[in-house]
Design a protein around this motif. Structure first.
Motif, PDB file in Angstrom:
ATOM      1  N   TYR A  32       0.825  -1.212   0.000  1.00 44.65           N
ATOM      2  CA  TYR A  32       0.000   0.000   0.000  1.00 44.65           C
ATOM      3  C   TYR A  32       0.856   1.257   0.000  1.00 44.65           C
ATOM      4  CZ  TYR A  32      -3.965  -3.060   0.807  1.00 44.65           C
ATOM      5  OH  TYR A  32      -4.913  -4.029   0.676  1.00 44.65           O
ATOM      6  N   LYS A  33       1.959   1.229   0.708  1.00 42.77           N
ATOM      7  CA  LYS A  33       2.851   2.392   0.735  1.00 42.77           C
ATOM      8  C   LYS A  33       3.473   2.620  -0.643  1.00 42.77           C
ATOM      9  CE  LYS A  33       5.202   2.948   4.422  1.00 42.77           C
ATOM     10  NZ  LYS A  33       6.194   2.819   5.501  1.00 42.77           N
ATOM     11  N   ASN A  34       3.922   1.556  -1.309  1.00 40.42           N
ATOM     12  CA  ASN A  34       4.550   1.673  -2.630  1.00 40.42           C
ATOM     13  C   ASN A  34       3.598   2.213  -3.687  1.00 40.42           C
ATOM     14  OD1 ASN A  34       7.026   0.765  -1.750  1.00 40.42           O
ATOM     15  ND2 ASN A  34       6.654  -1.350  -2.338  1.00 40.42           N
ATOM     16  N   PHE A  35       2.316   1.908  -3.550  1.00 39.55           N
ATOM     17  CA  PHE A  35       1.335   2.359  -4.526  1.00 39.55           C
ATOM     18  C   PHE A  35       0.517   3.547  -4.033  1.00 39.55           C
ATOM     19  CE2 PHE A  35       2.362  -1.853  -6.040  1.00 39.55           C
ATOM     20  CZ  PHE A  35       2.448  -1.649  -7.409  1.00 39.55           C
ATOM     21  N   ASN A  36       0.976   4.174  -2.956  1.00 38.35           N
ATOM     22  CA  ASN A  36       0.313   5.357  -2.394  1.00 38.35           C
ATOM     23  C   ASN A  36      -1.186   5.142  -2.187  1.00 38.35           C
ATOM     24  OD1 ASN A  36       2.676   6.947  -2.292  1.00 38.35           O
ATOM     25  ND2 ASN A  36       2.464   7.365  -4.476  1.00 38.35           N
ATOM     26  N   ARG A  37      -1.511   3.998  -1.640  1.00 35.53           N
ATOM     27  CA  ARG A  37      -2.911   3.689  -1.356  1.00 35.53           C
ATOM     28  C   ARG A  37      -3.157   3.858   0.133  1.00 35.53           C
ATOM     29  NH1 ARG A  37      -4.473  -1.696  -4.310  1.00 35.53           N
ATOM     30  NH2 ARG A  37      -6.482  -1.151  -3.410  1.00 35.53           N
ATOM     31  N   GLU A  38      -4.346   4.315   0.466  1.00 37.24           N
ATOM     32  CA  GLU A  38      -4.650   4.626   1.854  1.00 37.24           C
ATOM     33  C   GLU A  38      -5.105   3.424   2.672  1.00 37.24           C
ATOM     34  OE1 GLU A  38      -6.951   8.087   2.488  1.00 37.24           O
ATOM     35  OE2 GLU A  38      -6.019   9.155   0.827  1.00 37.24           O
ATOM     36  N   THR A  39      -5.349   2.295   2.044  1.00 33.79           N
ATOM     37  CA  THR A  39      -5.764   1.104   2.781  1.00 33.79           C
ATOM     38  C   THR A  39      -4.620   0.643   3.671  1.00 33.79           C
ATOM     39  OG1 THR A  39      -7.153   0.479   0.932  1.00 33.79           O
ATOM     40  CG2 THR A  39      -6.683  -1.223   2.535  1.00 33.79           C
ATOM     41  N   SER A  40      -4.948   0.213   4.854  1.00 36.38           N
ATOM     42  CA  SER A  40      -3.935  -0.230   5.809  1.00 36.38           C
ATOM     43  C   SER A  40      -4.228  -1.651   6.252  1.00 36.38           C
ATOM     44  CB  SER A  40      -3.938   0.683   7.034  1.00 36.38           C
ATOM     45  OG  SER A  40      -3.156   0.127   8.058  1.00 36.38           O
ATOM     46  N   SER A  41      -3.184  -2.428   6.459  1.00 38.98           N
ATOM     47  CA  SER A  41      -3.384  -3.793   6.946  1.00 38.98           C
ATOM     48  C   SER A  41      -3.707  -3.811   8.431  1.00 38.98           C
ATOM     49  CB  SER A  41      -2.144  -4.641   6.671  1.00 38.98           C
ATOM     50  OG  SER A  41      -1.056  -4.181   7.434  1.00 38.98           O
ATOM     51  N   GLU A  42      -3.604  -2.659   9.071  1.00 36.89           N
ATOM     52  CA  GLU A  42      -3.931  -2.562  10.499  1.00 36.89           C
ATOM     53  C   GLU A  42      -5.433  -2.459  10.743  1.00 36.89           C
ATOM     54  OE1 GLU A  42      -1.643  -2.908  12.958  1.00 36.89           O
ATOM     55  OE2 GLU A  42      -0.267  -3.316  11.307  1.00 36.89           O
ATOM     56  N   LYS A  43      -6.182  -2.032   9.729  1.00 41.47           N
ATOM     57  CA  LYS A  43      -7.628  -1.887   9.854  1.00 41.47           C
ATOM     58  C   LYS A  43      -8.300  -2.869   8.899  1.00 41.47           C
ATOM     59  CE  LYS A  43      -7.253   3.055  10.220  1.00 41.47           C
ATOM     60  NZ  LYS A  43      -7.711   4.298   9.645  1.00 41.47           N
ATOM     61  N   PRO A  44      -9.021  -3.840   9.419  1.00 37.46           N
ATOM     62  CA  PRO A  44      -9.722  -4.775   8.531  1.00 37.46           C
ATOM     63  C   PRO A  44     -10.706  -4.032   7.622  1.00 37.46           C
ATOM     64  CG  PRO A  44      -9.785  -5.555  10.802  1.00 37.46           C
ATOM     65  CD  PRO A  44      -9.234  -4.164  10.828  1.00 37.46           C
ATOM     66  N   SER A  45     -10.714  -4.406   6.361  1.00 36.12           N
ATOM     67  CA  SER A  45     -11.648  -3.794   5.412  1.00 36.12           C
ATOM     68  C   SER A  45     -11.926  -4.792   4.297  1.00 36.12           C
ATOM     69  CB  SER A  45     -11.065  -2.509   4.819  1.00 36.12           C
ATOM     70  OG  SER A  45      -9.979  -2.815   3.967  1.00 36.12           O
ATOM     71  N   TRP A  46     -12.996  -4.550   3.571  1.00 36.48           N
ATOM     72  CA  TRP A  46     -13.292  -5.404   2.424  1.00 36.48           C
ATOM     73  C   TRP A  46     -12.232  -5.245   1.351  1.00 36.48           C
ATOM     74  CZ3 TRP A  46     -16.081  -9.380   3.129  1.00 36.48           C
ATOM     75  CH2 TRP A  46     -17.149  -9.363   4.019  1.00 36.48           C
ATOM     76  N   GLN A  47     -11.666  -4.052   1.226  1.00 38.15           N
ATOM     77  CA  GLN A  47     -10.614  -3.835   0.226  1.00 38.15           C
ATOM     78  C   GLN A  47      -9.379  -4.663   0.555  1.00 38.15           C
ATOM     79  OE1 GLN A  47     -10.905  -1.859  -2.691  1.00 38.15           O
ATOM     80  NE2 GLN A  47      -9.179  -3.212  -3.104  1.00 38.15           N
ATOM     81  N   LEU A  48      -8.988  -4.681   1.809  1.00 41.94           N
ATOM     82  CA  LEU A  48      -7.848  -5.493   2.237  1.00 41.94           C
ATOM     83  C   LEU A  48      -8.120  -6.965   1.952  1.00 41.94           C
ATOM     84  CD1 LEU A  48      -5.129  -5.888   3.693  1.00 41.94           C
ATOM     85  CD2 LEU A  48      -6.411  -5.941   5.839  1.00 41.94           C
ATOM     86  N   PHE A  49      -9.323  -7.428   2.271  1.00 36.91           N
ATOM     87  CA  PHE A  49      -9.699  -8.815   2.034  1.00 36.91           C
ATOM     88  C   PHE A  49      -9.625  -9.158   0.550  1.00 36.91           C
ATOM     89  CE2 PHE A  49     -13.184 -12.029   1.569  1.00 36.91           C
ATOM     90  CZ  PHE A  49     -12.550 -13.062   2.250  1.00 36.91           C
ATOM     91  N   ALA A  50     -10.181  -8.305  -0.287  1.00 34.36           N
ATOM     92  CA  ALA A  50     -10.162  -8.536  -1.733  1.00 34.36           C
ATOM     93  C   ALA A  50      -8.742  -8.524  -2.290  1.00 34.36           C
ATOM     94  CB  ALA A  50     -11.017  -7.488  -2.441  1.00 34.36           C
ATOM     95  N   ASP A  51      -7.937  -7.559  -1.870  1.00 33.50           N
ATOM     96  CA  ASP A  51      -6.546  -7.482  -2.326  1.00 33.50           C
ATOM     97  C   ASP A  51      -5.761  -8.722  -1.911  1.00 33.50           C
ATOM     98  OD1 ASP A  51      -7.054  -4.970  -3.421  1.00 33.50           O
ATOM     99  OD2 ASP A  51      -6.149  -3.886  -1.735  1.00 33.50           O
ATOM    100  N   ALA A  52      -5.974  -9.172  -0.675  1.00 36.26           N
ATOM    101  CA  ALA A  52      -5.256 -10.334  -0.164  1.00 36.26           C
ATOM    102  C   ALA A  52      -5.620 -11.596  -0.935  1.00 36.26           C
ATOM    103  CB  ALA A  52      -5.535 -10.513   1.326  1.00 36.26           C
ATOM    104  N   LEU A  53      -6.895 -11.802  -1.199  1.00 37.63           N
ATOM    105  CA  LEU A  53      -7.314 -12.987  -1.946  1.00 37.63           C
ATOM    106  C   LEU A  53      -6.756 -12.977  -3.364  1.00 37.63           C
ATOM    107  CD1 LEU A  53     -11.032 -13.468  -0.880  1.00 37.63           C
ATOM    108  CD2 LEU A  53      -9.036 -14.774  -0.129  1.00 37.63           C
ATOM    109  N   GLN A  54      -6.801 -11.822  -4.001  1.00 38.04           N
ATOM    110  CA  GLN A  54      -6.280 -11.729  -5.354  1.00 38.04           C
ATOM    111  C   GLN A  54      -4.756 -11.939  -5.370  1.00 38.04           C
ATOM    112  OE1 GLN A  54      -7.011  -8.016  -7.337  1.00 38.04           O
ATOM    113  NE2 GLN A  54      -6.569  -8.889  -9.338  1.00 38.04           N
ATOM    114  N   ALA A  55      -4.072 -11.326  -4.449  1.00 37.75           N
ATOM    115  CA  ALA A  55      -2.611 -11.448  -4.400  1.00 37.75           C
ATOM    116  C   ALA A  55      -2.174 -12.873  -4.104  1.00 37.75           C
ATOM    117  CB  ALA A  55      -2.042 -10.505  -3.347  1.00 37.75           C
TER     118      ALA A  55
END
Length: 60
Positions: A32-55
């Motif tokens: 997230y830091k490398n791509f200047n994205r505001e999502t954080s792995s410290e806060k659970p979110s649907w975006q984090l879940f989706a990114d993790a599954l895809q990755a």
């Protein structure tokens, strides 16, 4: 099986997929830091879940 081409996946076994998922989640903040994205792995979110599954399909 889903309609997605499983041949594009690097981690086709359950154990490989879960290992990649865990590894990606440990390095998610760097992603997230490398791509200047505001999502954080410290806060659970649907975006984090989706990114993790895809990755996890390709993460080594």
């Amino acid at each position: 099986m889903s309609s997605e081409d499983a041949g594009k996946w690097e981690n086709v076994s359950t154990s490989d997929f879960l290992g990649a998922l865990a590894a990606w989640l440990e390095s998610a903040d760097c992603f997230y830091k490398n791509f200047n994205r505001e999502t954080s792995s410290e806060k659970p979110s649907w975006q984090l879940f989706a990114d993790a599954l895809q990755a996890a399909t390709i993460y080594e």
